[in-house]
Scaffold this motif. Structure first.
Motif, mmCIF file in Angstrom:
data_model
loop_
_atom_site.group_PDB
_atom_site.id
_atom_site.type_symbol
_atom_site.label_atom_id
_atom_site.label_comp_id
_atom_site.label_asym_id
_atom_site.label_seq_id
_atom_site.Cartn_x
_atom_site.Cartn_y
_atom_site.Cartn_z
ATOM 1 N N THR A 70 0.853 -1.186 0.000
ATOM 2 C CA THR A 70 0.000 0.000 0.000
ATOM 3 C C THR A 70 0.887 1.234 0.000
ATOM 4 O O THR A 70 1.840 1.312 0.777
ATOM 5 N N GLU A 71 0.563 2.167 -0.848
ATOM 6 C CA GLU A 71 1.305 3.423 -0.859
ATOM 7 C C GLU A 71 1.010 4.177 0.434
ATOM 8 O O GLU A 71 -0.146 4.383 0.805
ATOM 9 N N ILE A 72 2.065 4.529 1.144
ATOM 10 C CA ILE A 72 1.904 5.241 2.405
ATOM 11 C C ILE A 72 1.787 6.741 2.095
ATOM 12 O O ILE A 72 2.745 7.371 1.665
ATOM 13 N N THR A 73 0.585 7.243 2.313
ATOM 14 C CA THR A 73 0.308 8.662 2.084
ATOM 15 C C THR A 73 -0.221 9.250 3.388
ATOM 16 O O THR A 73 -0.480 8.519 4.357
ATOM 17 N N LEU A 74 -0.392 10.531 3.408
ATOM 18 C CA LEU A 74 -0.983 11.176 4.573
ATOM 19 C C LEU A 74 -2.378 10.600 4.835
ATOM 20 O O LEU A 74 -2.768 10.402 5.993
ATOM 21 N N LEU A 75 -3.109 10.281 3.793
ATOM 22 C CA LEU A 75 -4.445 9.703 3.941
ATOM 23 C C LEU A 75 -4.370 8.324 4.595
ATOM 24 O O LEU A 75 -5.202 7.986 5.445
ATOM 25 N N THR A 76 -3.378 7.539 4.236
ATOM 26 C CA THR A 76 -3.195 6.220 4.845
ATOM 27 C C THR A 76 -2.905 6.365 6.337
ATOM 28 O O THR A 76 -3.505 5.677 7.170
ATOM 29 N N VAL A 77 -1.997 7.249 6.680
ATOM 30 C CA VAL A 77 -1.658 7.484 8.087
ATOM 31 C C VAL A 77 -2.879 8.020 8.827
ATOM 32 O O VAL A 77 -3.166 7.607 9.955
ATOM 33 N N HIS A 78 -3.610 8.903 8.200
ATOM 34 C CA HIS A 78 -4.814 9.482 8.794
ATOM 35 C C HIS A 78 -5.837 8.384 9.106
ATOM 36 O O HIS A 78 -6.485 8.409 10.164
ATOM 37 N N SER A 79 -5.965 7.417 8.218
ATOM 38 C CA SER A 79 -6.936 6.337 8.442
ATOM 39 C C SER A 79 -6.549 5.500 9.655
ATOM 40 O O SER A 79 -7.407 5.118 10.452
ATOM 41 N N GLN A 80 -5.268 5.243 9.832
ATOM 42 C CA GLN A 80 -4.811 4.483 10.991
ATOM 43 C C GLN A 80 -5.008 5.284 12.276
ATOM 44 O O GLN A 80 -5.350 4.727 13.317
ATOM 45 N N ASP A 81 -4.799 6.586 12.189
ATOM 46 C CA ASP A 81 -5.021 7.461 13.332
ATOM 47 C C ASP A 81 -6.493 7.431 13.742
ATOM 48 O O ASP A 81 -6.814 7.357 14.935
ATOM 49 N N HIS A 82 -7.372 7.466 12.772
ATOM 50 C CA HIS A 82 -8.811 7.398 13.065
ATOM 51 C C HIS A 82 -9.164 6.090 13.761
ATOM 52 O O HIS A 82 -9.957 6.075 14.713
ATOM 53 N N LEU A 83 -8.578 4.991 13.293
ATOM 54 C CA LEU A 83 -8.865 3.696 13.907
ATOM 55 C C LEU A 83 -8.409 3.680 15.361
ATOM 56 O O LEU A 83 -9.171 3.279 16.249
ATOM 57 N N MET A 84 -7.196 4.102 15.614
ATOM 58 C CA MET A 84 -6.681 4.084 16.983
ATOM 59 C C MET A 84 -7.487 5.009 17.895
ATOM 60 O O MET A 84 -7.759 4.676 19.049
ATOM 61 N N THR A 85 -7.895 6.155 17.376
ATOM 62 C CA THR A 85 -8.721 7.073 18.161
ATOM 63 C C THR A 85 -10.084 6.449 18.454
ATOM 64 O O THR A 85 -10.589 6.538 19.574
ATOM 65 N N GLY A 86 -10.662 5.814 17.447
ATOM 66 C CA GLY A 86 -11.957 5.154 17.635
ATOM 67 C C GLY A 86 -11.892 4.054 18.677
ATOM 68 O O GLY A 86 -12.790 3.921 19.526
ATOM 69 N N ILE A 87 -10.824 3.264 18.641
ATOM 70 C CA ILE A 87 -10.652 2.191 19.617
ATOM 71 C C ILE A 87 -10.502 2.775 21.022
ATOM 72 O O ILE A 87 -11.175 2.345 21.966
ATOM 73 N N ALA A 88 -9.600 3.737 21.165
ATOM 74 C CA ALA A 88 -9.348 4.327 22.484
ATOM 75 C C ALA A 88 -10.602 5.002 23.035
ATOM 76 O O ALA A 88 -10.941 4.840 24.218
ATOM 77 N N PHE A 89 -11.311 5.737 22.192
ATOM 78 C CA PHE A 89 -12.501 6.447 22.644
ATOM 79 C C PHE A 89 -13.596 5.470 23.056
ATOM 80 O O PHE A 89 -14.274 5.675 24.074
ATOM 81 N N THR A 90 -13.754 4.387 22.307
ATOM 82 C CA THR A 90 -14.765 3.386 22.645
ATOM 83 C C THR A 90 -14.426 2.702 23.960
ATOM 84 O O THR A 90 -15.316 2.489 24.806
ATOM 85 N N ASP A 91 -13.152 2.375 24.164
ATOM 86 C CA ASP A 91 -12.741 1.760 25.427
ATOM 87 C C ASP A 91 -13.019 2.693 26.605
ATOM 88 O O ASP A 91 -13.534 2.264 27.646
ATOM 89 N N LEU A 92 -12.693 3.956 26.450
ATOM 90 C CA LEU A 92 -12.961 4.922 27.522
ATOM 91 C C LEU A 92 -14.458 5.120 27.742
ATOM 92 O O LEU A 92 -14.909 5.262 28.883
ATOM 93 N N ALA A 93 -15.232 5.122 26.665
ATOM 94 C CA ALA A 93 -16.685 5.291 26.795
ATOM 95 C C ALA A 93 -17.290 4.151 27.604
ATOM 96 O O ALA A 93 -18.181 4.376 28.435
ATOM 97 N N LYS A 94 -16.804 2.925 27.393
ATOM 98 C CA LYS A 94 -17.302 1.788 28.179
ATOM 99 C C LYS A 94 -17.073 2.032 29.667
ATOM 100 O O LYS A 94 -17.968 1.781 30.490
ATOM 101 N N GLU A 95 -15.899 2.507 30.011
ATOM 102 C CA GLU A 95 -15.579 2.772 31.409
ATOM 103 C C GLU A 95 -16.443 3.908 31.971
ATOM 104 O O GLU A 95 -16.918 3.828 33.112
ATOM 105 N N ILE A 96 -16.646 4.941 31.191
ATOM 106 C CA ILE A 96 -17.450 6.078 31.645
ATOM 107 C C ILE A 96 -18.907 5.659 31.845
ATOM 108 O O ILE A 96 -19.548 6.040 32.836
ATOM 109 N N VAL A 97 -19.442 4.871 30.924
ATOM 110 C CA VAL A 97 -20.813 4.374 31.073
ATOM 111 C C VAL A 97 -20.922 3.542 32.343
ATOM 112 O O VAL A 97 -21.874 3.681 33.112
ATOM 113 N N ASP A 98 -19.933 2.677 32.583
ATOM 114 C CA ASP A 98 -19.946 1.873 33.810
ATOM 115 C C ASP A 98 -19.922 2.758 35.058
ATOM 116 O O ASP A 98 -20.612 2.463 36.042
#
Length: 106
Positions: A70-98
Motif C-alpha cells: 500500500t502506498e503510504i500517504t498522509l491519507l493512509t496514516v490518517h486512516s490508521q489514526d482514526h482507527l486508533m482514536t476510535g478504539i481508544a474512545f470506545t474503550d474509555l466510553a465503556k468505562e465512563i458508562v460503567d
C-alpha cells in the motif's frame, strides 16, 4: 498515485472508525441522562463499527502480506489514526458508562 481500490478501503477505515467514535460519544451522553439501555445500544453500535473498520484494515494488511504494498500517504496514516482514536474512545466510553451506572445506583 493511489489506486481507486486502495482509496475505497482507506475511506472505509476512516468512515467506520469515525462512526465508532460518534456512537461511543452518544453512549456517554445517554449514560449521563441515565438512559443505560440506549448507552449499551450505542456501545454495541460502536463495537460493530470497529469490527467493520478492522475488516478494512485487515484487507490492507492481507494485500501487504501478499506482496501488494500500500502506498503510504498522509491519507493512509490518517486512516490508521482514526482507527486508533476510535478504539481508544470506545474503550474509555465503556468505562465512563460503567461509572455512570455505579453513580446511578447510589
Amino acid at each position: 498515485m493511489m489506486n481507486e481500490e486502495s482509496l475505497q478501503v482507506i475511506m472505509g477505515l476512516i468512515m467506520h472508525s469515525g462512526d465508532a467514535k460518534s456512537h461511543a460519544m452518544e453512549a456517554i451522553q445517554s449514560a449521563k441522562a441515565s438512559d443505560f439501555s440506549m448507552a449499551d445500544e450505542k456501545l454495541e453500535a460502536a463495537k460493530e463499527s470497529l469490527v467493520k473498520a478492522h475488516q478494512s484494515q485487515t484487507e490492507m494488511l492481507t494485500k501487504e502480506a501478499q506482496g501488494e504494498s500500500t502506498e503510504i500517504t498522509l491519507l493512509t496514516v490518517h486512516s490508521q489514526d482514526h482507527l486508533m482514536t476510535g478504539i481508544a474512545f470506545t474503550d474509555l466510553a465503556k468505562e465512563i458508562v460503567d461509572l455512570y451506572k455505579v453513580i446511578d445506583k447510589k
